[in-house]
Design a protein around this motif. Structure first.
Motif, PDB file in Angstrom:
ATOM      1  N   SER A   8     -10.662   5.540 -12.506  1.00 60.33           N
ATOM      2  CA  SER A   8     -11.720   5.684 -13.103  1.00 60.33           C
ATOM      3  C   SER A   8     -12.039   7.933 -12.496  1.00 60.33           C
ATOM      4  CB  SER A   8     -13.319   5.088 -12.419  1.00 60.33           C
ATOM      5  OG  SER A   8     -14.326   5.920 -13.656  1.00 60.33           O
ATOM      6  N   PRO A   9     -12.976   8.452 -13.197  1.00 57.17           N
ATOM      7  CA  PRO A   9     -12.580  10.272 -12.971  1.00 57.17           C
ATOM      8  C   PRO A   9     -14.211   9.833 -11.794  1.00 57.17           C
ATOM      9  CG  PRO A   9     -12.735   9.515 -15.252  1.00 57.17           C
ATOM     10  CD  PRO A   9     -12.795   7.708 -14.769  1.00 57.17           C
ATOM     11  N   THR A  10     -14.584   8.922 -11.605  1.00 57.63           N
ATOM     12  CA  THR A  10     -15.910   9.183 -10.289  1.00 57.63           C
ATOM     13  C   THR A  10     -15.536   8.931  -9.057  1.00 57.63           C
ATOM     14  OG1 THR A  10     -16.258   6.999 -11.108  1.00 57.63           O
ATOM     15  CG2 THR A  10     -17.654   7.933 -12.249  1.00 57.63           C
ATOM     16  N   GLY A  11     -14.256   7.842  -8.975  1.00 58.66           N
ATOM     17  CA  GLY A  11     -13.484   8.158  -7.984  1.00 58.66           C
ATOM     18  C   GLY A  11     -14.372   7.262  -6.927  1.00 58.66           C
ATOM     19  N   MET A  12     -15.107   6.138  -7.435  1.00 50.22           N
ATOM     20  CA  MET A  12     -16.185   5.052  -6.645  1.00 50.22           C
ATOM     21  C   MET A  12     -15.644   4.426  -5.834  1.00 50.22           C
ATOM     22  SD  MET A  12     -18.597   7.476  -6.469  1.00 50.22           S
ATOM     23  CE  MET A  12     -19.419   5.977  -5.335  1.00 50.22           C
ATOM     24  N   THR A  13     -13.786   3.776  -6.437  1.00 51.61           N
ATOM     25  CA  THR A  13     -13.360   3.203  -6.004  1.00 51.61           C
ATOM     26  C   THR A  13     -11.746   3.289  -4.924  1.00 51.61           C
ATOM     27  OG1 THR A  13     -14.367   0.960  -7.496  1.00 51.61           O
ATOM     28  CG2 THR A  13     -12.411   0.614  -6.151  1.00 51.61           C
ATOM     29  N   VAL A  14     -11.723   2.528  -3.865  1.00 49.80           N
ATOM     30  CA  VAL A  14     -10.819   3.556  -3.033  1.00 49.80           C
ATOM     31  C   VAL A  14      -9.669   1.993  -3.186  1.00 49.80           C
ATOM     32  CG1 VAL A  14      -9.579   3.656  -0.729  1.00 49.80           C
ATOM     33  CG2 VAL A  14     -11.348   4.786  -1.894  1.00 49.80           C
ATOM     34  N   PRO A  15      -8.272   1.711  -3.135  1.00 53.04           N
ATOM     35  CA  PRO A  15      -7.805   0.703  -2.794  1.00 53.04           C
ATOM     36  C   PRO A  15      -8.029   0.227  -1.445  1.00 53.04           C
ATOM     37  CG  PRO A  15      -5.801   1.808  -3.697  1.00 53.04           C
ATOM     38  CD  PRO A  15      -7.498   3.056  -3.975  1.00 53.04           C
ATOM     39  N   ALA A  16      -7.763  -1.087  -1.185  1.00 53.41           N
ATOM     40  CA  ALA A  16      -8.188  -2.103  -0.156  1.00 53.41           C
ATOM     41  C   ALA A  16      -6.802  -1.923   0.375  1.00 53.41           C
ATOM     42  CB  ALA A  16      -8.564  -3.188  -0.969  1.00 53.41           C
ATOM     43  N   ASP A  17      -7.055  -2.311   1.303  1.00 56.68           N
ATOM     44  CA  ASP A  17      -5.554  -2.342   2.679  1.00 56.68           C
ATOM     45  C   ASP A  17      -5.190  -3.508   2.148  1.00 56.68           C
ATOM     46  OD1 ASP A  17      -7.040  -0.846   4.598  1.00 56.68           O
ATOM     47  OD2 ASP A  17      -7.253  -2.509   5.988  1.00 56.68           O
ATOM     48  N   ARG A  18      -5.279  -4.026   1.458  1.00 56.56           N
ATOM     49  CA  ARG A  18      -3.990  -5.209   0.663  1.00 56.56           C
ATOM     50  C   ARG A  18      -2.877  -4.805  -0.335  1.00 56.56           C
ATOM     51  NH1 ARG A  18      -6.783 -10.914   1.319  1.00 56.56           N
ATOM     52  NH2 ARG A  18      -8.677  -9.724   0.130  1.00 56.56           N
ATOM     53  N   TYR A  19      -3.743  -3.475  -0.690  1.00 59.04           N
ATOM     54  CA  TYR A  19      -3.515  -2.832  -2.220  1.00 59.04           C
ATOM     55  C   TYR A  19      -2.696  -1.919  -1.860  1.00 59.04           C
ATOM     56  CZ  TYR A  19      -5.751  -6.215  -6.213  1.00 59.04           C
ATOM     57  OH  TYR A  19      -6.132  -7.097  -7.137  1.00 59.04           O
ATOM     58  N   GLN A  20      -3.270  -0.724  -0.769  1.00 55.49           N
ATOM     59  CA  GLN A  20      -2.316   0.027  -0.022  1.00 55.49           C
ATOM     60  C   GLN A  20      -1.554  -0.436   0.136  1.00 55.49           C
ATOM     61  OE1 GLN A  20      -4.877   1.338   3.265  1.00 55.49           O
ATOM     62  NE2 GLN A  20      -6.581   2.206   2.349  1.00 55.49           N
ATOM     63  N   ALA A  21      -0.634  -1.277   1.064  1.00 59.41           N
ATOM     64  CA  ALA A  21      -0.107  -2.446   1.538  1.00 59.41           C
ATOM     65  C   ALA A  21       0.998  -2.048   0.026  1.00 59.41           C
ATOM     66  CB  ALA A  21       0.405  -3.486   2.295  1.00 59.41           C
ATOM     67  N   LEU A  22       0.985  -2.658  -0.277  1.00 56.29           N
ATOM     68  CA  LEU A  22       1.527  -3.551  -1.852  1.00 56.29           C
ATOM     69  C   LEU A  22       1.671  -2.017  -2.361  1.00 56.29           C
ATOM     70  CD1 LEU A  22      -0.307  -6.363  -3.331  1.00 56.29           C
ATOM     71  CD2 LEU A  22       1.725  -6.508  -2.129  1.00 56.29           C
ATOM     72  N   LEU A  23       0.983  -0.436  -2.866  1.00 54.63           N
ATOM     73  CA  LEU A  23       1.596   0.378  -3.707  1.00 54.63           C
ATOM     74  C   LEU A  23       2.405   1.266  -2.728  1.00 54.63           C
ATOM     75  CD1 LEU A  23      -2.510   1.723  -4.916  1.00 54.63           C
ATOM     76  CD2 LEU A  23      -0.150   1.328  -6.013  1.00 54.63           C
ATOM     77  N   VAL A  24       2.277   0.792  -1.452  1.00 54.62           N
ATOM     78  CA  VAL A  24       3.356   1.753  -0.965  1.00 54.62           C
ATOM     79  C   VAL A  24       4.857   0.879  -0.948  1.00 54.62           C
ATOM     80  CG1 VAL A  24       4.259   2.064   1.935  1.00 54.62           C
ATOM     81  CG2 VAL A  24       1.892   2.509   0.890  1.00 54.62           C
ATOM     82  N   HIS A  25       4.344   0.186  -0.603  1.00 58.27           N
ATOM     83  CA  HIS A  25       6.258  -1.023  -0.879  1.00 58.27           C
ATOM     84  C   HIS A  25       6.927  -0.659  -2.640  1.00 58.27           C
ATOM     85  CE1 HIS A  25       5.704  -2.452   2.622  1.00 58.27           C
ATOM     86  NE2 HIS A  25       6.963  -3.356   2.908  1.00 58.27           N
ATOM     87  N   LEU A  26       5.177  -0.308  -3.334  1.00 58.50           N
ATOM     88  CA  LEU A  26       5.976  -0.228  -5.080  1.00 58.50           C
ATOM     89  C   LEU A  26       6.738   1.257  -5.132  1.00 58.50           C
ATOM     90  CD1 LEU A  26       6.509  -1.394  -7.196  1.00 58.50           C
ATOM     91  CD2 LEU A  26       3.913  -0.450  -7.789  1.00 58.50           C
TER      92      LEU A  26
END
Length: 449
Positions: free
Chosen positions: A61-79
């Motif tokens: 979102s252009p407002t940038g209000m939501t940050v990937p949570a820890d579990r999603y951070q781990a998935l994004l890094v592996h991906l």
């Protein structure tokens, strides 16, 4: 590497990363769920693709209000550590490097980024995409060897796995529950795979340590609202522990399971059955602190159910065992500090606000260690309710402010539930300025963040 904090830029970079691979939100959602299945991040592996799509949309979102949570951070890094062709690329200018930049813009700490990079770096040489890469290097190497040949299992690896479980347990209240859950998942999975083929001389020790890891994993799953997974983990913990001739472990597991059952289902009868089983097994144990906790938990369930005499009898037995141990808050075991909190809760349900206040105040005063933060949040909320029943509404609100701060820091699920309960009891004073201030604090700290 950038040090600029700019959520809008971070969100924009996440979108650009996705689009550079020609992925729609649906494509990325499917890729993330597939990675979760590989890593056995069960809570996300079972999430529907449309739900993950909506989460991705909030990140971008252009407002940038939501940050990937820890579990999603781990998935994004592996991906993003691999190219679309599956080749690992950790170099400057890679998708992983751009992802890290996005995380920095979004305010992810440098310590967390280093942790994520380390996990991916360990997985790259073996070409692995599984949760074992989240283990420390020493445990990862030894576990990989033993899982290929269980006959090689030794006390050193069991000790390392047990120490990791204990370390994670000691960090409850100081590290976000999701992050602890991610760290414990590979430990629990290693134990799960070792159980069937552990060498006979080490089978009992393996089972006991596995049960402890499963129970802690169940607690962490509860705290992160993965209730079905929590229930399954507690079931595994109880069955694994009960197969061994050691009452201490199943009693500890059942007392924890009692409270998790209560707060996930609000089923007093079901919680009561588990508490009664804990007391039955506690009577076979020589561990007085474990027995005291079993009686204390049983007392609370009885008090909540309206069985005041039974609650008092169970509390009396708990105090007898605690007095015999000489256990206190300094040795980290169940002692007078925790038991005073249970005594206060039972008094609240027995409509004796004066005794409740005295006991709860005594408990709060001794729960001072970082490890006690979640429990202090719970007891502070109970103390606030005692103050309200004694007619001091402002003191009630003041104590809730403290509980809100503690709960915002720890993420504790139980204190958050109790805060809602006590705030409901303040409804007759909702027009007062001090209650409006409290509502603002609750929203800012627990809801709107």
């Amino acid at each position: 590497m950038t040090s600029t904090y700019d959520r809008a830029a971070g969100s924009r970079l996440l979108r650009q990363l996705r689009e550079s691979r020609g992925w729609s939100w649906t494509d990325l959602a499917r890729a993330l769920r597939g990675t979760a299945q590989q890593l056995r991040v069960d809570a996300l592996a079972q999430v529907a693709v449309p739900s993950i799509q909506r989460t991705i949309a909030r990140w971008e979102s252009p407002t940038g209000m939501t940050v990937p949570a820890d579990r999603y951070q781990a998935l994004l890094v592996h991906l993003y550590a691999r190219t679309p062709a599956g080749v690992v690329n950790l170099d400057a200018g890679s998708d992983l490097d751009r992802l890290v930049t996005a995380f920095q813009y979004l305010g992810v700490s440098s310590e967390r980024i280093d942790e994520l990079r380390s996990v991916v770096a360990r997985s790259a040489p073996q070409g692995e995409a599984n949760l074992f890469t989240m283990l420390s290097p020493a445990i990862h190497t030894a576990a990989a060897r033993v899982l290929r040949d269980p006959a090689l299992l030794d006390v050193d690896l069991l000790g390392r796995l047990s120490a990791e479980t204990s370390t994670i347990d000691q960090q409850v209240g100081t590290v976000p529950f999701v992050r602890l859950q991610l760290r414990l998942s590979p430990v629990a999975e290693v134990f799960r795979r070792l159980l069937p083929d552990a060498p006979v001389p080490l089978r009992k020790q393996t089972a006991i340590l596995a049960a402890e890891a499963f129970a802690l994993a169940g607690r962490l799953a509860f705290e992160t609202h993965d209730d079905e997974i929590a229930a399954a983990l507690y079931t595994s913990a109880v069955s694994t522990a009960s197969s061994q001739d050691d009452a201490r472990v199943p009693v500890a597991i059942r007392t924890s399971h009692t409270m998790v059952t209560l707060y996930t289902t609000n089923d007093l009868a079901a919680a009561g059955r588990i508490a009664a089983a804990a007391v039955h097994e506690a009577n076979r144990s020589q561990d007085l602190a474990i027995r005291a906790r079993a009686y204390a938990v049983h007392a609370e369930i009885c008090a909540r159910s309206g069985y005041v005499r039974r609650a008092r009898a169970a509390l009396s037995r708990a105090w007898i065992n605690v007095d015999r141990t000489g256990s206190n808050q300094e040795d980290g075991r169940f002692g007078t500090d925790r038991l005073a909190g249970f005594e206060g809760v039972c008094a609240l349900y027995g409509d004796d606000a004066s005794i409740a206040h005295e006991s709860l105040a005594r408990s709060v005063a001794t729960l001072t260690r970082p490890r006690d933060a979640v429990q202090r949040g719970i007891v502070s909320t109970d103390l606030a309710l005692a103050r309200l029943r004694l007619g001091d509404t402002r003191a009630c609100a003041d104590l809730l402010h403290e509980a809100v701060d503690l709960t915002a820091h720890t993420g504790g699920r139980v204190p958050a539930q109790r805060i809602r309960h006590v705030r409901g009891a303040l409804r007759p004073w909702h027009r007062e300025a001090f209650v409006a201030d409290l509502d603002d604090h609750i929203y800012d700290a627990l809801i709107g963040r």
